[in-house]
Each structure stands twice: as structure tokens, then as C-alpha cells.
Design a protein around this motif. Structure first.
Motif, PDB file in Angstrom:
ATOM      1  N   GLU A 208       3.817 -10.403  -5.362  1.00 62.09           N
ATOM      2  CA  GLU A 208       4.949 -10.669  -4.479  1.00 62.09           C
ATOM      3  C   GLU A 208       4.954  -9.743  -3.271  1.00 62.09           C
ATOM      4  O   GLU A 208       4.808  -8.526  -3.396  1.00 62.09           O
ATOM      5  N   THR A 209       5.118 -10.353  -2.108  1.00 61.30           N
ATOM      6  CA  THR A 209       5.158  -9.601  -0.860  1.00 61.30           C
ATOM      7  C   THR A 209       6.555  -9.025  -0.657  1.00 61.30           C
ATOM      8  O   THR A 209       7.549  -9.748  -0.712  1.00 61.30           O
ATOM      9  N   LEU A 210       6.623  -7.729  -0.432  1.00 62.27           N
ATOM     10  CA  LEU A 210       7.903  -7.052  -0.224  1.00 62.27           C
ATOM     11  C   LEU A 210       8.071  -6.611   1.222  1.00 62.27           C
ATOM     12  O   LEU A 210       9.184  -6.603   1.752  1.00 62.27           O
ATOM     13  N   VAL A 211       6.976  -6.202   1.857  1.00 70.82           N
ATOM     14  CA  VAL A 211       6.997  -5.722   3.240  1.00 70.82           C
ATOM     15  C   VAL A 211       6.250  -6.721   4.113  1.00 70.82           C
ATOM     16  O   VAL A 211       5.117  -7.091   3.811  1.00 70.82           O
ATOM     17  N   VAL A 212       6.883  -7.171   5.180  1.00 68.06           N
ATOM     18  CA  VAL A 212       6.262  -8.150   6.083  1.00 68.06           C
ATOM     19  C   VAL A 212       6.253  -7.591   7.513  1.00 68.06           C
ATOM     20  O   VAL A 212       7.033  -6.699   7.841  1.00 68.06           O
ATOM     21  N   PRO A 213       5.350  -8.142   8.339  1.00 66.44           N
ATOM     22  CA  PRO A 213       4.389  -9.188   8.000  1.00 66.44           C
ATOM     23  C   PRO A 213       3.203  -8.640   7.201  1.00 66.44           C
ATOM     24  O   PRO A 213       2.824  -7.485   7.342  1.00 66.44           O
ATOM     25  N   LYS A 214       2.666  -9.514   6.372  1.00 66.74           N
ATOM     26  CA  LYS A 214       1.406  -9.243   5.678  1.00 66.74           C
ATOM     27  C   LYS A 214       0.393 -10.237   6.232  1.00 66.74           C
ATOM     28  O   LYS A 214       0.556 -11.443   6.089  1.00 66.74           O
ATOM     29  N   THR A 215      -0.634  -9.715   6.889  1.00 67.27           N
ATOM     30  CA  THR A 215      -1.619 -10.581   7.537  1.00 67.27           C
ATOM     31  C   THR A 215      -3.010 -10.214   7.054  1.00 67.27           C
ATOM     32  O   THR A 215      -3.361  -9.034   6.969  1.00 67.27           O
TER      33      THR A 215
END
Length: 233
Positions: A208-215
Motif C-alpha cells: 500500500e502506497t502511503l506517500v505520494v507521488p510514487k513514480t
């Protein structure tokens, strides 16, 4: 739509062309799953600082210049497809892979790649295996997946390499899966310019992504190791 990275008159592509010849020493490789381990992910590794900072910036700019394919679900990432027709991106990555002694013999990065971008917290990818792709020109089939992280995430968003697919998970993934930590062999945190390389048949998930953006930039590699390459296996 697929953007040609070598589009005529593209300043971004020209920037990548200049960077491929720049002197850059990738960081040392860290093996995540030993090559002699009886596991489909044997030999998985990461290389930090795989490409120079200017290349990261050029790739982020290239990503933003491509019209995204809208995610099918709220938990999915945007996808932006690119064809590295002149091989500028491929050669940057191959330079990093060539720095690893056991991988230096035979490898090739396929030119069709995609940027994945998570723009909202909560995105994830359930446990699955990756499929091999075939090069239409050579007939060569890919063996490994590469993930090049382009941004830091302070927490969350790891790519977890798993001991096996948890119960109820199909080969292509099942969004109902909740993976227990007991299945995790290695959890790779997104770090700018970090390159992750693992066999397609290694079970894995995007946590699960918590910090964005994730690229990240994702694609396929054909790889033969050490003695296999010399023996023509």
C-alpha cells in the motif's frame, strides 16, 4: 497511446541521449534472494544510484509529457507507455546492470516500457507473477522484470518479494489477498534511482502506497547469468 522516446525534435529525448554517454558509476548491488537459493526469485537484487540524478529528472519530465491511461480501479496506478526506440533509456539501465559482475555476460533491456504513477494514498498491487514478453524482431523472450524508482517514499509503497503466492491468489493476482509478513522475503522501499531486478516467476506484490507521488519505470529484461551465457544455455 505510446510515446516514442526518440520523437523528432524532443528536447527530453535529446537530454537522455546526452546522459547515456556520461560517466556514472552505479552503486554496489545488494542481493535480496541468493542465486543458489531454491526459489523462483533466486538472484533478485537491487542497485542503488543506478542512473545519474540528471537522468532521473529527464525521466520524470518524460513521464509527465505522456498522456496517462486512467487506472481501472482506485487502488491502481496511472500508466504511461513509452517506446525507447533509440535505446537511450535501455543503455542507461544496461550500464548499471553491467556493473554487477555476475550479470555482466548477457543481458538486454526491452524497449517497450511503462511509467507507473500513484497519485493518491491507498494504491497497491496484489500478489502475482509477471508474464514474459517476446521481442518481435529477435524472438527473444524476457526473463526478468526491472523496476526503476524515480522518487523517494518515506514510508509504504514497497515492492515485496514473496516466498510463495498466498492462499486464494491466482497467477495474475487477486485483489482480495492480504499478505502476511510471514511470506515476505524482502521488501524494497522506493528510493530515487534505485533499480530492482528479479525473475518474472518470483511472487511479489506492491504494498500500500502511503506517500505520494510514487513514480517508477517498469519493463522487461532478457538475462543470462555467468556460465549460462558462456555455454549458450
Amino acid at each position: 497511446a505510446v510515446l516514442e522516446a526518440a520523437g523528432a525534435g524532443s528536447a527530453l529525448a535529446g537530454g537522455l541521449e546526452g546522459l547515456e554517454a556520461s560517466a556514472h558509476s552505479a552503486g554496489a548491488a545488494a542481493v535480496l534472494i541468493p542465486a543458489d537459493m531454491d526459489h523462483p526469485g533466486a538472484g533478485a537484487l537491487i542497485i542503488d544510484d543506478a542512473i545519474p540524478p540528471e537522468a532521473v529528472e529527464a525521466l520524470l519530465a518524460l513521464c509527465e509529457s505522456i498522456v496517462p491511461v486512467a487506472p481501472e480501479k482506485l487502488t491502481c496506478s496511472e500508466r504511461r507507455y513509452v517506446c525507447d526506440s533509440h535505446g537511450w533509456i535501455s543503455r542507461l539501465l544496461q550500464n548499471a546492470v553491467s556493473s554487477v559482475e555476475c550479470l555482466a555476460d548477457k543481458h538486454r533491456v526491452f524497449r517497450h516500457m511503462r511509467f507507473l504513477k500513484y497519485t493518491a494514498p491507498g494504491g497497491y498491487l496484489a500478489p502475482h507473477l509477471d508474464l514474459a514478453r517476446e521481442d518481435a524482431a529477435t524472438g527473444e523472450r524476457s526473463t526478468h522484470t526491472f523496476i526503476l524508482y524515480l522518487e523517494d517514499c518515506g514510508s509504504g509503497g514497497e515492492t515485496a518479494l514473496l516466498s510463495e503466492l498466498p492462499p486464494r491468489c491466482s497467477v495474475m493476482g487477486d485483489q482480495s489477498c492480504n499478505t502476511d509478513d510471514k511470506y515476505v522475503l524482502a521488501a524494497v522501499a522506493p528510493r530515487r534511482a534505485r533499480l530492482l531486478l528479479f525473475p518474472h516467476i518470483c511472487p511479489h506484490e506492491g504494498r500500500e502506497t502511503l506517500v505520494v507521488p510514487k513514480t517508477l519505470l517498469r519493463g522487461e529484461v532478457f538475462l543470462r547469468r555467468g556460465a549460462d551465457a558462456r555455454e549458450g544455455v
